[in-house]
Enzyme design. Structure first.
Site, PDB file in Angstrom:
ATOM      1  N   VAL A  24       0.873  -1.182   0.000  1.00 18.54           N
ATOM      2  CA  VAL A  24       0.000   0.000   0.000  1.00 18.54           C
ATOM      3  C   VAL A  24       0.906   1.226   0.000  1.00 18.54           C
ATOM      4  O   VAL A  24       2.070   1.154   0.383  1.00 18.54           O
ATOM      5  CB  VAL A  24      -0.904   0.063   1.263  1.00 18.54           C
ATOM      6  CG1 VAL A  24      -1.880  -1.074   1.273  1.00 18.54           C
ATOM      7  CG2 VAL A  24      -0.079   0.062   2.534  1.00 18.54           C
ATOM      8  N   SER A  25       0.382   2.352  -0.487  1.00 23.20           N
ATOM      9  CA  SER A  25       1.147   3.578  -0.282  1.00 23.20           C
ATOM     10  C   SER A  25       0.153   4.661   0.054  1.00 23.20           C
ATOM     11  O   SER A  25      -0.974   4.656  -0.427  1.00 23.20           O
ATOM     12  CB  SER A  25       1.999   3.927  -1.498  1.00 23.20           C
ATOM     13  OG  SER A  25       1.182   4.304  -2.557  1.00 23.20           O
ATOM     14  N   THR A  26       0.578   5.547   0.893  1.00 27.79           N
ATOM     15  CA  THR A  26      -0.335   6.509   1.511  1.00 27.79           C
ATOM     16  C   THR A  26      -1.205   7.227   0.480  1.00 27.79           C
ATOM     17  O   THR A  26      -2.387   7.420   0.690  1.00 27.79           O
ATOM     18  CB  THR A  26       0.473   7.533   2.330  1.00 27.79           C
ATOM     19  OG1 THR A  26       1.603   6.847   2.864  1.00 27.79           O
ATOM     20  CG2 THR A  26      -0.349   8.101   3.448  1.00 27.79           C
ATOM     21  N   GLU A  28      -2.210   6.153  -2.347  1.00 24.01           N
ATOM     22  CA  GLU A  28      -3.111   5.282  -3.110  1.00 24.01           C
ATOM     23  C   GLU A  28      -4.246   4.705  -2.264  1.00 24.01           C
ATOM     24  O   GLU A  28      -5.193   4.177  -2.794  1.00 24.01           O
ATOM     25  CB  GLU A  28      -2.320   4.099  -3.693  1.00 24.01           C
ATOM     26  CG  GLU A  28      -1.416   4.481  -4.835  1.00 24.01           C
ATOM     27  CD  GLU A  28      -0.472   3.347  -5.194  1.00 24.01           C
ATOM     28  OE1 GLU A  28       0.131   3.410  -6.257  1.00 24.01           O
ATOM     29  OE2 GLU A  28      -0.354   2.394  -4.378  1.00 24.01           O
TER      30      GLU A  28
END
Ligand SMILES: [Zn+2]
Length: 544
Positions: A24-26, A28
């Protein structure tokens, strides 16, 4: 099922082991299908369906630009430990962009995984990588998000450039400004009351050139206590930034050269001041560089010339037997000229106070200067008297007309005509008179303001900080001072000071031809009279 049994099943390819990789990335998280829970659910369901055994789940919150990510490193380390296993395991993720966004690195990493007998798979973008053509598909899956990213960045870049060309400052407000949002919801930068004032002061100091930049920075740092944005680095960058005189730099791009546009923000300082400051910073002007240590005791440093060789005197301190410091102005040349600073400073103050009349003289003084001025403007006075008598005549005429009207000697139409005509004349004359007396008032005001400032100058010097002292010296003495051990001399003085001194000598009966700085005053005065006659009093009376 025991451990032995499982590995047997795996060996016979009846059962497959899978590690799950969730990234995950902040930025997205908000996108549908990219949340951690969402990815995990889909991967688990898939493994259940296929009958895979889930071994480890790695959850990464990191960008996919490179493989230098904490969880990824852990995963590879874990896989290396198992490298002697004879069976293949799976590494599962939902889509290929979870795995990587960099094509060349992705190929390398797939090779690495293969040597570790690990088969990577995007469950929603299944690819059999043993078929060479599928590598094209992989390239597509990997590149699509990157292309999207690049496009977004390019749009932002062009948008920013367009805004800049319209003169709008983009991003965080620079030192001295704050970010604001206007009524039209547009962002703009406005001058920060405190920061702006400090910077403006600093630019003026640079131009005045009484201190070097390092010293100015030290004073700025004191003034800006509590304003953490005033770092040394920010300050040095700021004094070179043309943004403060209202310009925005458009950097070169493709065929376009770098250039400036007029910004929409309010300039902190006029362009002339900024350019002058740049010249000083570039070292094109005389630079005074006294050392900071001894400033308090050497206020005249940078203004004194050696009486023997004409070099600028420098200053220094030497430690006495009792541990006290003694300050000296001295020549760095061969002549070894050296004066005790204490005495040199004292003599200067004495001479200065001789030059400037005592505060009690102010009123007498203004009166006599105004008298001087009036003598030169007699023509104006006669004009004024003429206008006043014309006005009186017109008023009398109106009064007579009213009486005649009441007595029935003048009919209504004639009276109205007469009234209109007379009033127009009165208005015109009053305006003329107003202009004349305004000039007089203005001169009185300027004199008072300018002279009062000058008259207290010796006291202001004595009581002032080093900074104020140096300001006074540089405003009064356009050229350097020469101290011969007994007294200071200088070839030229500020012309307003000259006028005051002359008046003072007249009033106090000091005989002509002597004055504290051994000046030749005749030339100055002619020029000053000229200035007075052309009403350019502002020039000589303002000291700042
Ligand atoms: Zn010398």
């Amino acid at each position: 099922m025991g451990k032995y049994l499982i590995s047997n099943l795996v060996k016979k390819n009846i059962m497959k082991i899978a590690d799950l990789y969730i990234r995950v990335s902040t930025d997205e998280q908000a996108d549908k299908g990219y949340s951690q829970r969402d990815q995990e659910e889909r991967l688990m369901r898939y493994c259940e369906l296929k009958g895979y055994t889930v071994r480890n789940i790695y959850i990464e919150d990191y960008s996919a630009k490179t493989f230098n990510r904490p969880q990824w490193t852990k995963l590879i380390a874990g896989l290396r430990k198992q490298r002697n296993n004879k069976y293949t395991t799976l590494l599962l993720f939902t889509k290929w962009d979870r795995f990587s966004r960099n094509i060349s690195q992705a190929y390398q990493t797939i090779d690495l995984l293969n040597t570790l007998r690990v088969e990577p798979q995007g469950i929603e973008q299944p690819l059999d990588l043993s078929v060479p053509e599928n590598k094209m598909m992989l390239a597509f899956y990997l590149a699509a998000p990157e292309v999207e990213n690049d496009r977004r960045a390019l749009n932002v870049f062009h948008g920013m450039r367009r805004a800049k060309k319209e003169g709008r400052w983009m991003g965080t407000a620079p030192l001295g400004y704050t970010n604001q949002i206007g009524e039209d919801k547009r962002k703009f930068i406005a001058i920060h009351e405190v920061e702006g004032a400090i910077l403006r002061w600093a630019f003026q100091q640079i131009v005045d050139n009484n201190f070097n930049t390092e010293q100015i920075w030290k004073m700025v740092r004191q003034k800006a206590a509590g304003y953490p944005r005033f770092s040394k680095n920010n300050f040095w960058v700021a004094i070179r930034n043309p943004l403060y005189c209202g310009k925005i730099f458009i950097p070169p791009f493709k065929d376009e050269n770098g250039h400036f546009v007029r910004g929409q923000h309010e300039a902190l300082i006029p362009e002339m001041l900024f350019n002058e400051a740049q010249q000083v910073l570039d070292g094109r002007k005389r630079v005074i560089k006294p050392k900071i240590v001894s400033m308090e005791n050497l206020p005249l440093r940078g203004f004194l010339k050696c009486p023997q060789c004409g070099r600028m005197l420098t200053g220094s301190a030497s430690k006495g037997k009792m541990g006290n410091y003694y300050y000296y102005y001295h020549c760095s040349g061969e002549c070894k000229v050296r004066f005790k600073a204490e005495n040199t400073n004292k003599v200067f103050v004495e001479q200065l106070s001789e030059l400037i009349p005592k505060p009690g003289m102010i009123e007498v003084y203004i009166l006599s200067v105004v008298e001087d001025f009036k003598n030169q403007t007699k023509k104006q006075d006669s004009e004024r008297r003429q206008i006043i008598s014309q006005l009186e005549q017109l008023n009398t005429r109106m009064q007579n007309a009213r009486i005649q009207k009441v007595d029935g000697l003048l009919d209504d139409d004639d009276f109205q005509m007469l009234k209109q005509d007379t009033n127009a004349k009165i208005e015109k004359l009053e305006a003329e008179l107003g202009n004349l007396s305004d000039k007089h008032k203005e001169i009185n005001f300027l004199l008072e303001k300018g002279l009062k400032k000058l008259l207290g100058l010796d006291l202001r010097y004595v009581n002032g900080t080093v900074e104020e002292k140096r300001e006074i010296v540089s405003s009064m003495f356009p050229e350097n001072l020469v101290f011969d051990g007994v007294q200071h001399r200088t070839p030229r003085l500020n012309s307003a000071v000259v006028l005051i001194y002359q008046k003072n000598s007249e009033l106090e009966g000091i005989k002509k031809g002597t004055n504290p700085f051994e000046l030749d005053l005749s030339q100055e005065v002619t020029q000053l009279r000229l200035e007075l006659r052309t009403h350019r009093l502002r020039v000589c009376c303002s000291t700042n």
